[in-house]
Design an enzyme around this catalytic site. Structure first.
Site, short mmCIF file in Angstrom:
data_model
loop_
_atom_site.label_atom_id
_atom_site.label_comp_id
_atom_site.label_asym_id
_atom_site.label_seq_id
_atom_site.Cartn_x
_atom_site.Cartn_y
_atom_site.Cartn_z
N HIS A 101 -1.28 -1.90 -0.10
CA HIS A 101 -1.58 -3.20 -0.72
C HIS A 101 -1.61 -4.30 0.32
CE1 HIS A 101 2.82 -3.15 -0.35
NE2 HIS A 101 2.81 -4.47 -0.47
N ASP A 103 -0.37 -8.47 0.28
CA ASP A 103 0.57 -9.21 -0.55
C ASP A 103 -0.13 -10.31 -1.35
OD1 ASP A 103 2.84 -7.76 0.12
OD2 ASP A 103 3.10 -8.88 1.98
N HIS A 251 -0.68 -2.62 3.87
CA HIS A 251 0.54 -1.97 4.34
C HIS A 251 1.16 -1.12 3.24
CE1 HIS A 251 1.85 -5.82 2.66
NE2 HIS A 251 3.03 -5.26 2.42
N ARG A 266 12.33 -10.64 3.93
CA ARG A 266 10.90 -10.93 3.94
C ARG A 266 10.65 -12.41 3.66
NH1 ARG A 266 6.02 -8.41 0.17
NH2 ARG A 266 6.16 -10.29 -1.06
#
Ligand code: SIN
Length: 275
Positions: A101, A103, A251, A266
């Site tokens: 995917h 983000d 990723h 993150r």
């Protein structure tokens, strides 16, 4: 591009580089930040080992890339809400991000940059795979490129995907957010065309076609982007900070470390419309 300060070592033929010669806990002068930004554009994902940074220092670095995005359904750290912990604990089975995917495709302005800081890593496993979706576009035939031009996709947040119990994911009661993006995105800074899709739980269909009609083409493109020669695989150590260009990179977090704990901090920054 050569750097005056940084040592930049590519980690595969497709993308990714390890960068040394900088302490990210310190405020960065504009020249050093400019070299880091250029390394990101050149290599799509860059990794800094042996960094010792607090959540506030990570936020300060992330702000250099633009405004920080707060996830609508996943809570950040209590005293630093911009930092969203990704946790898989010893008794968790699922992890976050185990399908290819990019983000935030479910928003109109997905971020330019995603940044992960490794806090705790398993003794083996827990690597992340990355794919260069601009290189993947370049390797399509002219006929396929012509067919894809002008198409758009409908993308929706996947509220059904299992996630680690250790993560604080709020239930999505209402209709999950969705957004339309060009199937081939033009990267504003590099000018390159990028195959801009995620797995089928996010990128649902090509606009104007049903999900069933769209699936063969979207599945072909997913398979094509993930070809080994478009990817790199990164092994984290505690203290590694990685960031990638979310406009040109897909990723996948490999879920192969059951019985061990992995904690990553993150931050996503720099909202940007895809067209
Ligand atoms: C993600 O942002 O999808 C997770 C990546 C990772 O944990 O390696």
């Amino acid at each position: 591009m050569a750097s005056n300060h940084l040592d930049i070592q590519p980690i595969s033929g497709a993308m990714g580089a390890e960068v040394s010669g900088v302490d990210l806990a310190q405020p960065l002068d504009d020249q050093t930040f400019g070299e880091i930004y250029q390394a990101l554009l050149d290599h799509c994902a860059i990794f800094f080992r042996d960094q010792d940074i607090t959540p506030a220092q990570q936020v300060a670095f992330a702000r250099r890339f633009g405004d920080i995005h707060l996830h609508p359904h996943i809570r950040g750290l209590p005293d630093q809400p911009e930092v969203f912990p990704i946790i898989k604990d010893v008794d968790d089975v699922s992890n976050l991000g185990d399908s290819w995917h990019t983000d935030q495709m479910f928003t109109d302005t997905p971020v330019r940059v995603t940044m992960l800081y490794a806090k705790e890593v398993p003794p083996f496993g827990g690597d992340t795979l990355f794919a260069n979706a601009a290189l993947a576009y370049d390797n399509l035939s002219d006929g396929m490129k012509a067919m894809l031009a002008g198409l758009s996709t409908r993308n929706q947040y996947n509220k059904k995907k299992p996630r680690a119990a250790a993560m604080k994911v709020e239930a999505v009661e209402e209709e999950a957010p969705q957004a339309v993006h060009p199937l081939i995105r033009v990267h504003r800074e590099t000018g390159r065309n990028v195959i801009y899709i995620s797995y089928d739980g996010i990128t649902r269909n090509i606009v104007g076609m049903t999900e069933e009609e769209s699936r063969p083409l979207l599945d072909y493109l997913r398979h094509h982007v993930a070809r080994p020669e478009h990817t790199c695989r990164f092994r984290w150590q505690a203290g590694t900070l990685g960031l990638w260009d979310n406009r040109s990179v897909q990723h996948l977090a490999i879920n192969d470390y059951h019985g061990y704990r992995r904690v990553m901090h993150r931050i996503t920054a720099g909202p940007e419309a895809s067209h």
